[in-house]
Write a protein that holds these residues in place. Structure first.
Motif, short mmCIF file in Angstrom:
data_model
loop_
_atom_site.label_atom_id
_atom_site.label_comp_id
_atom_site.label_asym_id
_atom_site.label_seq_id
_atom_site.Cartn_x
_atom_site.Cartn_y
_atom_site.Cartn_z
N VAL A 17 12.25 1.45 11.86
CA VAL A 17 12.34 0.86 12.56
C VAL A 17 11.01 0.65 13.71
O VAL A 17 10.53 1.10 14.36
CB VAL A 17 13.70 0.68 13.03
CG1 VAL A 17 14.15 -0.56 13.94
CG2 VAL A 17 14.68 1.12 12.21
N GLY A 18 10.22 -0.95 13.22
CA GLY A 18 9.03 -1.39 14.64
C GLY A 18 9.56 -1.67 15.62
O GLY A 18 11.10 -1.46 15.85
N ASN A 44 0.88 -1.26 0.73
CA ASN A 44 0.05 0.03 0.38
C ASN A 44 0.88 1.20 0.25
O ASN A 44 1.61 1.57 0.90
CB ASN A 44 -1.05 -0.03 1.08
CG ASN A 44 -2.17 1.38 1.60
OD1 ASN A 44 -1.86 1.51 0.22
ND2 ASN A 44 -2.42 1.25 2.30
N VAL A 45 0.81 2.21 -1.16
CA VAL A 45 1.57 3.10 -1.25
C VAL A 45 1.46 4.64 -1.96
O VAL A 45 0.42 4.58 -1.74
CB VAL A 45 2.29 3.05 -2.94
CG1 VAL A 45 3.64 4.03 -3.01
CG2 VAL A 45 3.08 1.31 -3.24
N LEU A 46 1.60 5.58 -0.97
CA LEU A 46 1.40 6.61 -0.79
C LEU A 46 2.32 7.71 -1.31
O LEU A 46 3.76 7.47 -1.55
CB LEU A 46 1.18 7.44 0.74
CG LEU A 46 1.21 8.78 0.71
CD1 LEU A 46 -0.37 9.44 0.11
CD2 LEU A 46 1.25 9.43 1.90
N ASP A 47 2.01 8.37 -2.11
CA ASP A 47 2.81 9.51 -3.74
C ASP A 47 2.69 10.46 -2.99
O ASP A 47 1.89 11.04 -3.78
CB ASP A 47 2.58 9.29 -4.90
CG ASP A 47 3.56 9.57 -6.17
OD1 ASP A 47 4.79 10.17 -5.99
OD2 ASP A 47 3.23 9.72 -7.27
N SER A 95 -1.28 3.32 7.86
CA SER A 95 -1.72 3.26 6.89
C SER A 95 -0.97 3.11 5.37
O SER A 95 -1.34 2.05 4.94
CB SER A 95 -2.43 4.70 6.21
OG SER A 95 -3.77 5.06 7.33
N PHE A 96 0.62 3.32 5.80
CA PHE A 96 1.50 2.98 4.17
C PHE A 96 2.48 2.25 4.12
O PHE A 96 3.24 2.37 5.37
CB PHE A 96 1.74 3.92 3.76
CG PHE A 96 0.61 5.06 2.74
CD1 PHE A 96 -0.57 4.96 1.70
CD2 PHE A 96 -0.13 5.77 3.73
CE1 PHE A 96 -1.21 5.50 1.47
CE2 PHE A 96 -1.49 6.91 3.82
CZ PHE A 96 -1.94 6.12 2.61
N ASP A 97 2.83 1.11 3.48
CA ASP A 97 4.17 0.60 3.46
C ASP A 97 4.89 1.25 2.88
O ASP A 97 6.01 0.83 3.21
CB ASP A 97 3.64 -1.07 2.18
CG ASP A 97 2.87 -2.49 3.13
OD1 ASP A 97 3.09 -2.73 4.59
OD2 ASP A 97 1.39 -2.11 2.48
N VAL A 98 4.52 1.49 2.17
CA VAL A 98 5.76 2.59 1.25
C VAL A 98 5.47 3.51 0.56
O VAL A 98 4.13 4.13 0.76
CB VAL A 98 5.74 2.21 -0.27
CG1 VAL A 98 7.37 3.59 -1.00
CG2 VAL A 98 6.87 0.69 -0.05
N LEU A 120 3.35 5.38 8.40
CA LEU A 120 4.11 4.87 6.88
C LEU A 120 3.97 3.38 8.59
O LEU A 120 3.89 3.82 9.91
CB LEU A 120 6.02 4.77 7.66
CG LEU A 120 6.45 5.29 6.32
CD1 LEU A 120 7.51 5.00 6.32
CD2 LEU A 120 5.94 4.35 5.26
N LYS A 121 3.57 1.67 8.41
CA LYS A 121 3.76 1.28 8.96
C LYS A 121 4.62 0.56 9.34
O LYS A 121 5.63 1.13 8.97
CB LYS A 121 3.11 -0.22 8.18
CG LYS A 121 1.24 -0.03 7.66
CD LYS A 121 1.47 -0.95 7.00
CE LYS A 121 0.32 -0.69 6.28
NZ LYS A 121 -0.67 -2.58 5.46
#
Length: 260
Positions: free
Chosen positions: A258-259, A34-37, A94-97, A121-122
Motif C-alpha cells: 500500500v502506497g 515489470n516482474v521479478l520471479d 524496481s518491480f510492479d510484481v 516492490l513499487k
C-alpha cells in the motif's frame, strides 16, 4: 544443488498442475508490468508469462540453471541472473510484481526475504507467494513437528505462520490456497511417509536429503517424480479460511504494498 523440486519440463503444459495454476493466476496481475520471479528454475514459466508482461527477471541460486535458462529463453523481455532472495541486488521500488512460487521454504532467512520483496516492490505492487501447507504433510496419527517433512526444505509453514509472516510487512494480504480435489492420500498414509517424517526431525537426515543424487533418493526412500505425478490429478484454487472442510496442500498469499 538440485533437490529434485526445481521445475524441469519441456513445455509449460508438462509442468505439475500446481505450477500451471499458479502461473495462470499470476497472469492476472502482470499485463505490461515489470516482474521479478524468485526461484525461476530453467525459465519455462517465465517464457509462459512473457507474452503479456513488460519485462521479467528470473533469479535462481544455481548458476548452472541460470546459464541454461539464458541460453534457452533469454530474449528482449526476459533476463535471468544468479541471486539469492535474501539479498536482492535491485534498487527500491524496481518491480510492479514479485512472484515466489514454492521458493520461500528453501530460503534460510525468510523474514529478510519478505522484507527485501517489500523494498523492491513499487507502491501498489503485488507479491504472489506460494508454499506447501505443513498441515497437509503430517501423516495421519503423527505429531506436528517443527522440522519439515521434506528434508530439502529449510522449513514448512502452517497457515498461521505463513500468513503471519506476510502480514508482518504487507497491510493487504489475500489469503488463498491450492488443493487437489481428488487427492488419494496414498503417499502420505504410507509407512515410508511416516518414516521420512520422523527422520526429518534430525539435521543430519535433512542434510543427506539435500546432497544425495536424485536417483538414490528415489531408490532408497524419497518420493520420485513418477509417484508424485500419479497423485497429481488436478489443482483447484479458492480462498483460505479456518473453516474449510479439507486441508489444502498449498498456501498462497496475494499481497499488495500500500502506497504511503
Amino acid at each position: 544443488m538440485n533437490t529434485g523440486e526445481r521445475p524441469v519440463a519441456n513445455s509449460f503444459e508438462s509442468l505439475s498442475s500446481l505450477m500451471q495454476e499458479t502461473y495462470k493466476l499470476c497472469r492476472k496481475y502482470i499485463k505490461d508490468k515489470n516482474v521479478l520471479d524468485v526461484g525461476c528454475g530453467e525459465g519455462i514459466v517465465d517464457l509462459y508469462l512473457s507474452d503479456v508482461l513488460g519485462h521479467i527477471t528470473g533469479i535462481d541460486v544455481c548458476q548452472k540453471v541460470v546459464d541454461k535458462a539464458n541460453k534457452m529463453f533469454s530474449g528482449k523481455n526476459i533476463t535471468f541472473c544468479k541471486m539469492s532472495g535474501e539479498k536482492l541486488a535491485f534498487a527500491a521500488e524496481s518491480f510492479d510484481v514479485v512472484i515466489a512460487s514454492q521458493s520461500i521454504e528453501h530460503i534460510k532467512n525468510d523474514d529478510k526475504f519478505v522484507s527485501e520483496v517489500y523494498r523492491v516492490l513499487k507502491n501498489n505492487g503485488i507479491f504472489v507467494c506460494t508454499t506447501p501447507n505443513k498441515l497437509s504433510l503430517v501423516p495421519p496419527g503423527e505429531k506436528l513437528y517443527d522440522a519439515p517433512f521434506y528434508p530439502f526444505h529449510i522449513r514448512e509453514y502452517t497457515p498461521d505462520q505463513f500468513f503471519g509472516l506476510l502480514e508482518k510487512y504487507f497491510d493487504e494480504v489475500e489469503k488463498t490456497c491450492f488443493y487437489n480435489p481428488d487427492r488419494s492420500l496414498k503417499l502420505i498414509k504410507s509407512f515410508r511417509a511416516k518414516l521420512i517424517y520422523r527422520m526429518s526431525r534430525f539435521r543430519i537426515i535433512r542434510y543427506i536429503g539435500r546432497v544425495l543424487p536424485l536417483r538414490i533418493k528415489g531408490f532408497i526412500m524419497y518420493f520420485n517424480q513418477k509417484e508424485l505425478k500419479s497423485e497429481d490429478v488436478g489443482t483447484a484454487f479458492c480462498d483460505f479460511h479456518d473453516n474449510l472442510d479439507f486441508i489444502p496442500e498449498n498456501l498462497c498469499g496475494i499481497c499488495r504494498k500500500v502506497g504511503t
